[in-house]
Design a protein around this motif. Structure first.
Motif, PDB file in Angstrom:
ATOM      1  N   HIS A   4     -12.260 -67.761  -2.508  1.00  0.00           N
ATOM      2  CA  HIS A   4     -13.250 -68.459  -3.330  1.00  0.00           C
ATOM      3  C   HIS A   4     -13.256 -67.904  -4.757  1.00  0.00           C
ATOM      4  O   HIS A   4     -13.482 -68.646  -5.717  1.00  0.00           O
ATOM      5  CB  HIS A   4     -14.635 -68.331  -2.709  1.00  0.00           C
ATOM      6  CG  HIS A   4     -14.766 -69.049  -1.405  1.00  0.00           C
ATOM      7  ND1 HIS A   4     -15.785 -68.770  -0.501  1.00  0.00           N
ATOM      8  CD2 HIS A   4     -14.032 -70.037  -0.837  1.00  0.00           C
ATOM      9  CE1 HIS A   4     -15.651 -69.546   0.558  1.00  0.00           C
ATOM     10  NE2 HIS A   4     -14.598 -70.327   0.375  1.00  0.00           N
ATOM     11  N   SER A   5     -12.999 -66.605  -4.885  1.00  0.00           N
ATOM     12  CA  SER A   5     -12.899 -66.008  -6.218  1.00  0.00           C
ATOM     13  C   SER A   5     -11.739 -66.625  -6.996  1.00  0.00           C
ATOM     14  O   SER A   5     -11.853 -66.898  -8.206  1.00  0.00           O
ATOM     15  CB  SER A   5     -12.695 -64.490  -6.114  1.00  0.00           C
ATOM     16  OG  SER A   5     -13.720 -63.870  -5.390  1.00  0.00           O
ATOM     17  N   ILE A   6     -10.631 -66.840  -6.315  1.00  0.00           N
ATOM     18  CA  ILE A   6      -9.466 -67.448  -6.970  1.00  0.00           C
ATOM     19  C   ILE A   6      -9.791 -68.878  -7.401  1.00  0.00           C
ATOM     20  O   ILE A   6      -9.410 -69.309  -8.502  1.00  0.00           O
ATOM     21  CB  ILE A   6      -8.240 -67.404  -6.041  1.00  0.00           C
ATOM     22  CG1 ILE A   6      -7.800 -65.948  -5.822  1.00  0.00           C
ATOM     23  CG2 ILE A   6      -7.090 -68.229  -6.612  1.00  0.00           C
ATOM     24  CD1 ILE A   6      -6.708 -65.788  -4.784  1.00  0.00           C
ATOM     25  N   ASP A   7     -10.503 -69.612  -6.553  1.00  0.00           N
ATOM     26  CA  ASP A   7     -10.922 -70.966  -6.937  1.00  0.00           C
ATOM     27  C   ASP A   7     -11.778 -70.929  -8.203  1.00  0.00           C
ATOM     28  O   ASP A   7     -11.632 -71.767  -9.101  1.00  0.00           O
ATOM     29  CB  ASP A   7     -11.702 -71.626  -5.803  1.00  0.00           C
ATOM     30  CG  ASP A   7     -10.811 -72.105  -4.672  1.00  0.00           C
ATOM     31  OD1 ASP A   7      -9.585 -72.210  -4.886  1.00  0.00           O
ATOM     32  OD2 ASP A   7     -11.337 -72.387  -3.584  1.00  0.00           O
ATOM     33  N   SER A   8     -12.682 -69.957  -8.276  1.00  0.00           N
ATOM     34  CA  SER A   8     -13.507 -69.822  -9.476  1.00  0.00           C
ATOM     35  C   SER A   8     -12.644 -69.526 -10.699  1.00  0.00           C
ATOM     36  O   SER A   8     -12.908 -70.045 -11.793  1.00  0.00           O
ATOM     37  CB  SER A   8     -14.549 -68.715  -9.279  1.00  0.00           C
ATOM     38  OG  SER A   8     -15.449 -69.052  -8.254  1.00  0.00           O
ATOM     39  N   MET A   9     -11.626 -68.703 -10.518  1.00  0.00           N
ATOM     40  CA  MET A   9     -10.723 -68.402 -11.631  1.00  0.00           C
ATOM     41  C   MET A   9      -9.949 -69.644 -12.067  1.00  0.00           C
ATOM     42  O   MET A   9      -9.696 -69.839 -13.261  1.00  0.00           O
ATOM     43  CB  MET A   9      -9.743 -67.295 -11.239  1.00  0.00           C
ATOM     44  CG  MET A   9     -10.308 -65.889 -11.217  1.00  0.00           C
ATOM     45  SD  MET A   9     -11.035 -65.316 -12.786  1.00  0.00           S
ATOM     46  CE  MET A   9      -9.774 -65.727 -13.979  1.00  0.00           C
TER      47      MET A   9
END
Length: 336
Positions: free
Chosen positions: A312-317
Motif C-alpha cells: 500500500h505504501s508503494i501504491d501511495s508512492m
C-alpha cells in the motif's frame, strides 16, 4: 523479568527517534544502538535514555553491520532512505522506515523486493493505520456499509513550517517532494484507504513555488477513480494548522479531525439524511505504541501477508509520483 522481543538500532537522532524510545521500551523492546554522522550528537541523544544504549556510534554503516541488531529504524531524510534501507535488508535486518518511504515508487519497489528476498519485514512509519479509530472506520465503511458508496473524499492537512531557512523539509536535495511528501503523503494514504485501497486512474496536481522556495510549500491534488468517484486534497506549509477529512457517499457522510496527530482521544462523525449525527467516540489509543506492536507481530509472520502494508505504501508512492509529474507538466497523468 521482561523478555526483550527484538533489538532495535536507531539510525539518526531526529526528534521523532526520541519519541519512539519510550513506546519501544515499554512494549518490551530493547534499543541497543543509535548512530549519527556526528558521534557527539549520538552520545548526547543516548545520554538520558534508560535502559542505557549499548552501541553509540558515529557511522550509520557501523550500526547496520552490528550483529546484535534485529530491527533498524530509519527516520532519515527521504533522499537517503533507500540506500540505508537496502543495506539494512542486505544485512538481514527488519526495517521500520519513515514516510514517504523512498524518493520514487520504483525505489520503494526495490526495497520491497529486497525484503522479500531476505524474508525480513519492511514497514512504513505511518502511525494512524494502526489506530483504533482507523479500524472502526473500516468497519463502518466496508463491513457495515454505513453511508453507502463513496462518491468523493476531501482532505486538508496544513501545518506551518518553522524556520524554513534551516528546516530540511524545505531542502530539495534532502526532501525533494516538499509538503507533498511531508503532509500530502498522509492525505494520499487516507484517500486510498477510504477507497478500499483502490488506485485512481488519473490524477492532477498543482503547486506554485514562492520566492526562495526549492520545493512545494502548498499542493492541490485531484484523484479520479474508475467508477467516477473522486478525491481532492490540499496540503500546505503556509496555512494555519488543520487536519480534516470529509467522505461524501450515496447515503451520508463521514468526517474526522486530527487524522495524523493529537488523536489519543479521538472520534468521527456519521451524518445520514433525516437522522441525528452519530458521534463515534473511540477508546483511548496510543498510535505509536500500536505501530510498535503491529511491527513486532508482523515480523513474526512467516507468510507474505506481512508485506501488504508496504505494498500500500508503494501504491501511495505511485500516486505521489504521478501528482508531482502532473504539477510539473501542468497536465493530468494516468495511472495504470
Amino acid at each position: 523479568l521482561i523478555a526483550f522481543l527484538m533489538r532495535w538500532g536507531v539510525v539518526s537522532t531526529a526528534k521523532i527517534a526520541g519519541q519512539y524510545f519510550l513506546p519501544l521500551t515499554t512494549s518490551g523492546e530493547q534499543v541497543v544502538a543509535v548512530s549519527s554522522r556526528n558521534e557527539e550528537r549520538a552520545k548526547e541523544w543516548a545520554s538520558d535514555k534508560v535502559p542505557a544504549i549499548e552501541h553509540v556510534v558515529g557511522s550509520h554503516d557501523e550500526l547496520l553491520a552490528l550483529q546484535d541488531v534485529d530491527v533498524v529504524y530509519l527516520p532519515v531524510p527521504t533522499a537517503v532512505r533507500t540506500p540505508l534501507a537496502m543495506k539494512a535488508i542486505e544485512n538481514g535486518k527488519h526495517v521500520l522506515i519513515e514516510k514517504p518511504v523512498a524518493a520514487t515508487a520504483e525505489e520503494a519497489s526495490h526495497i520491497l523486493a529486497a525484503a522479500k528476498d531476505r524474508n525480513v519485514l519492511v514497514l512504513d512509519g505511518t502511525m494512524w493505520i494502526h489506530h483504533a479509530r482507523t479500524k472502526l472506520i473500516s468497519e463502518y465503511l466496508f463491513q457495515n456499509n454505513a453511508i453507502g458508496a463513496v462518491q468523493h473524499i476531501s482532505c486538508t492537512l496544513t501545518s506551518p513550517l518553522l524556520n524554513p531557512g534551516t528546516n530540511i523539509r524545505a531542502n530539495k536535495s534532502l526532501e525533494p517532494h516538499g509538503c507533498l511528501g511531508d503532509l500530502g503523503w498522509y492525505c494520499i494514504r487516507w484517500i486510498l484507504f477510504l477507497m478500499n485501497n483502490r488506485l485512481p486512474v488519473q490524477v492532477s496536481g498543482h503547486y506554485v513555488l514562492g520566492e526562495g522556495e526549492e520545493v512545494p510549500f502548498s499542493f492541490n491534488g485531484l484523484l479520479i477513480f474508475d467508477k467516477g468517484e473522486s478525491a481532492s486534497f490540499f496540503c500546505s506549509f503556509r496555512a494555519a494548522r488543520r487536519q480534516n477529512i470529509l467522505v461524501s457517499a450515496s447515503q451520508g457522510q463521514l468526517s474526522l479531525e486530527n487524522f495524523v496527530t493529537r488523536n489519543n482521544e479521538s472520534e468521527f462523525t456519521v451524518n445520514k439524511a433525516s437522522e441525528a449525527p452519530e458521534v463515534v467516540k473511540v477508546p483511548n489509543c496510543d498510535q505509536m505504541a500500536e505501530l510498535v506492536s503491529a511491527f513486532v507481530e508482523l515480523a513474526k509472520d512467516t507468510t507474505t501477508n506481512k508485506y501488504t502494508h508496504f505494498e500500500h505504501s508503494i501504491d501511495s508512492m505511485k500516486v505521489l509520483d504521478a501528482l508531482l509529474q502532473s504539477a510539473e507538466n501542468s497536465s493530468p497523468v494516468s495511472i495504470s
